[in-house]
Enzyme design. Structure first.
Site, PDB file in Angstrom:
ATOM      1  N   SER A 100      49.739  25.722   3.378  1.00 34.19           N
ATOM      2  CA  SER A 100      49.641  25.443   1.945  1.00 34.19           C
ATOM      3  C   SER A 100      50.704  26.212   1.189  1.00 34.19           C
ATOM      4  O   SER A 100      51.097  27.320   1.589  1.00 34.19           O
ATOM      5  CB  SER A 100      48.262  25.891   1.478  1.00 34.19           C
ATOM      6  OG  SER A 100      48.206  25.963   0.076  1.00 34.19           O
ATOM      7  N   TYR A 140      40.794  32.315   1.112  1.00 27.36           N
ATOM      8  CA  TYR A 140      41.291  31.030   1.626  1.00 27.36           C
ATOM      9  C   TYR A 140      42.806  31.100   1.839  1.00 27.36           C
ATOM     10  O   TYR A 140      43.322  30.772   2.915  1.00 27.36           O
ATOM     11  CB  TYR A 140      40.952  29.893   0.649  1.00 27.36           C
ATOM     12  CG  TYR A 140      41.823  28.684   0.849  1.00 27.36           C
ATOM     13  CD1 TYR A 140      41.598  27.807   1.897  1.00 27.36           C
ATOM     14  CD2 TYR A 140      42.914  28.438   0.002  1.00 27.36           C
ATOM     15  CE1 TYR A 140      42.431  26.711   2.092  1.00 27.36           C
ATOM     16  CE2 TYR A 140      43.740  27.353   0.188  1.00 27.36           C
ATOM     17  CZ  TYR A 140      43.500  26.491   1.239  1.00 27.36           C
ATOM     18  OH  TYR A 140      44.333  25.413   1.444  1.00 27.36           O
ATOM     19  N   LYS A 200      45.418  31.065   5.413  1.00 29.00           N
ATOM     20  CA  LYS A 200      46.611  30.250   5.701  1.00 29.00           C
ATOM     21  C   LYS A 200      47.776  31.157   6.114  1.00 29.00           C
ATOM     22  O   LYS A 200      48.527  30.842   7.052  1.00 29.00           O
ATOM     23  CB  LYS A 200      47.001  29.401   4.490  1.00 29.00           C
ATOM     24  CG  LYS A 200      45.993  28.309   4.151  1.00 29.00           C
ATOM     25  CD  LYS A 200      45.864  27.282   5.273  1.00 29.00           C
ATOM     26  CE  LYS A 200      44.818  26.223   4.997  1.00 29.00           C
ATOM     27  NZ  LYS A 200      44.454  25.428   6.178  1.00 29.00           N
TER      28      LYS A 200
HETATM   29  N1  UFG Z   1      42.703  22.274 -13.630  1.00 27.97           N
HETATM   30  C1  UFG Z   1      42.097  22.087 -14.872  1.00 27.97           C
HETATM   31  N2  UFG Z   1      40.814  21.645 -14.892  1.00 27.97           N
HETATM   32  C2  UFG Z   1      40.107  21.362 -13.745  1.00 27.97           C
HETATM   33  C3  UFG Z   1      40.757  21.560 -12.493  1.00 27.97           C
HETATM   34  C4  UFG Z   1      42.053  22.026 -12.486  1.00 27.97           C
HETATM   35  O1  UFG Z   1      42.694  22.327 -15.926  1.00 27.97           O
HETATM   36  O2  UFG Z   1      38.932  20.984 -13.841  1.00 27.97           O
HETATM   37  C5  UFG Z   1      44.103  22.744 -13.610  1.00 27.97           C
HETATM   38  C6  UFG Z   1      44.249  24.075 -12.906  1.00 27.97           C
HETATM   39  O3  UFG Z   1      44.016  25.133 -13.804  1.00 27.97           O
HETATM   40  C7  UFG Z   1      45.693  23.980 -12.426  1.00 27.97           C
HETATM   41  C8  UFG Z   1      45.898  22.494 -12.139  1.00 27.97           C
HETATM   42  O4  UFG Z   1      44.863  21.824 -12.871  1.00 27.97           O
HETATM   43  O5  UFG Z   1      46.542  24.343 -13.443  1.00 27.97           O
HETATM   44  C9  UFG Z   1      45.793  22.133 -10.683  1.00 27.97           C
HETATM   45  O6  UFG Z   1      44.579  22.644 -10.183  1.00 27.97           O
HETATM   46  P1  UFG Z   1      43.969  22.187  -8.774  1.00 27.97           P
HETATM   47  O7  UFG Z   1      42.676  22.925  -8.586  1.00 27.97           O
HETATM   48  O8  UFG Z   1      43.946  20.717  -8.677  1.00 27.97           O
HETATM   49  O9  UFG Z   1      45.063  22.680  -7.738  1.00 27.97           O
HETATM   50  P2  UFG Z   1      45.578  24.146  -7.416  1.00 27.97           P
HETATM   51  O10 UFG Z   1      47.051  24.099  -7.569  1.00 27.97           O
HETATM   52  O11 UFG Z   1      44.861  25.191  -8.157  1.00 27.97           O
HETATM   53  O12 UFG Z   1      45.108  24.310  -5.908  1.00 27.97           O
HETATM   54  C10 UFG Z   1      45.706  23.576  -4.875  1.00 27.97           C
HETATM   55  C11 UFG Z   1      44.742  23.403  -3.711  1.00 27.97           C
HETATM   56  C12 UFG Z   1      44.434  24.713  -3.074  1.00 27.97           C
HETATM   57  C13 UFG Z   1      45.699  25.445  -2.733  1.00 27.97           C
HETATM   58  C14 UFG Z   1      46.594  25.537  -3.932  1.00 27.97           C
HETATM   59  C15 UFG Z   1      47.924  26.096  -3.546  1.00 27.97           C
HETATM   60  O13 UFG Z   1      43.539  22.809  -4.163  1.00 27.97           O
HETATM   61  O14 UFG Z   1      43.713  24.465  -1.870  1.00 27.97           O
HETATM   62  O15 UFG Z   1      46.845  24.252  -4.473  1.00 27.97           O
HETATM   63  O16 UFG Z   1      48.650  26.467  -4.657  1.00 27.97           O
HETATM   64  F1  UFG Z   1      45.415  26.696  -2.316  1.00 27.97           F
END
Ligand code: UFG
Length: 340
Positions: A124, A149, A153
């Site tokens: 990741s 998590y 990785k």
């Molecule tokens: N977000 C919101 N509201 C929500 C969910 C997410 O505003 O209900 C925002 C988050 O704050 C972030 C963006 O949308 O700014 C993306 O969030 P995600 O949870 O979709 O993705 P992440 O980048 O946080 O996480 C993903 C994977 C993880 C991994 C990570 C690596 O889900 O498993 O990328 O950077 F670890």
């Protein structure tokens, strides 16, 4: 060529089973159904016109793993099976360390015993944390992980590096950016357990009224519109990257190899851009409210993609709009979320 896919009924695993078949490989699936549904096997079968060999079980079960390698002629492995909820990993670190690390160690022991030496591992972009320069390339230093998590990785990559250094063993770790979308048939897609942690399934569930409204976690980041930026990649592009990685491993002349590749599009999009694009696709307003930042979120990350392009001859082909259209179409017919 028979390829064992651990976690093959999950979001990325199921799409990879399809992509492998299209490329002429035969997928063999093991999945413990902890975070997946057995019905996905029938849906894969509908797309590829045959039912892959399936074992229900756990990669921690070494006896079962040995039996699979005895019963099937396995030529390579793609290891997806792992827990992946960032927030849960903070609450239950041992669950993550025990499962994600131990299952890799068992898999390596079994592969070594059975003389199978090609492995593609699900890593990741979380290994980079907040990179100091963007787009981030594979040489950027791994920063301390901000969740157990993420730490699993990083540790798994180190295990693979160490193992490949002293064994005739070839591994590629694919560092995924943010997978979204679904198969264009809408037969398979993402099935998050309970309330989605991730942005796109949360929005599409809001669009079909499973959720009341989206909470946007912060609009005070130092980005053009104040919301976080990510590299969203269509899951079918991501699936095809696994095929490219396997192909590369098989033709690579050295007997030992460990390498890492970013798998992203190279484009960064903000949370508000994702909302706006989905609004345009569905011609529908999305109800959202900006709330405070979510702890652990980084401001912006997107991939440098040159290495995968040059060495694996793989590039993401599908657009953001295509990925979000497929995610929305999938949501309209997807089974109701489990685990609430
Ligand atoms: N977000 C919101 N509201 C929500 C969910 C997410 O505003 O209900 C925002 C988050 O704050 C972030 C963006 O949308 O700014 C993306 O969030 P995600 O949870 O979709 O993705 P992440 O980048 O946080 O996480 C993903 C994977 C993880 C991994 C990570 C690596 O889900 O498993 O990328 O950077 F670890």
């Amino acid at each position: 060529m028979n390829i064992l896919i651990t976690g093959g009924l999950g979001f990325i695993g199921s799409h990879t089973a399809v992509a492998l078949t299209e490329a002429g490989y035969k997928p063999i699936i093991i999945d413990n159904l902890n975070n997946s549904d057995i019905k996905v096997l029938d849906k894969i079968a509908e797309i590829i016109a045959f039912k892959p060999v399936f074992y229900q079980g756990d990669c921690l079960d070494k006896i079962l793993m040995l039996r699979i390698f005895d019963e099937q002629k396995i030529d390579g492995v793609i290891h997806f099976a792992a827990y992946k909820a960032v927030g849960e990993s903070v609450q239950l670190p041992l669950k993550y360390y025990q499962n994600n690390i131990q299952s890799l160690c068992i898999l390596l022991e079994v592969m070594q015993e059975k003389g199978v030496n090609n492995l593609v591992f699900s890593s990741s972009c979380t290994v980079y944390g907040q990179p100091t320069s963007l787009p981030v390339d594979e040489n950027a230093p791994s920063l301390p992980a901000n969740s157990p998590y993420g730490n699993t990785k990083q540790i798994c990559e180190e295990i693979l590096r160490d193992f490949s250094a002293v064994n005739p063993f070839k591994t590629i770790a694919l560092r995924y950016f943010n997978p979204i979308g679904a198969h264009p048939s809408s037969l398979i897609g993402e099935l998050p357990l309970g309330i989605p942690n991730n942005l796109v399934p949360f929005i599409t569930q809001t669009m079909v009224k499973i959720r009341e409204k989206l909470l946007v976690f912060g609009d005070d980041y130092p980005t053009p519109d104040g919301t976080c930026i990510r590299d969203y990649i269509h899951v079918c592009d991501l699936a095809e990257a696994h095929v490219a990685a396997l192909f590369y491993l098989q033709k690579h002349e050295n007997t030992s190899l460990f390498d890492t590749f970013n798998i992203g599009t190279g484009n960064g999009n903000s949370v508000l851009e994702i909302i706006k694009t989905l609004e345009e696709i569905a011609n529908q307003k999305i109800d959202y409210q900006v709330v405070s930042r979510r702890s652990g979120d980084i401001t912006a990350v997107y991939a440098a993609t040159e290495k995968a392009s040059k060495i694996l001859h793989w590039n993401a082909k599908r657009t953001l709009k295509q990925a979000l259209t497929d995610a929305y179409n999938w949501q309209k017919t997807a089974p109701s979320p489990k685990g609430e």
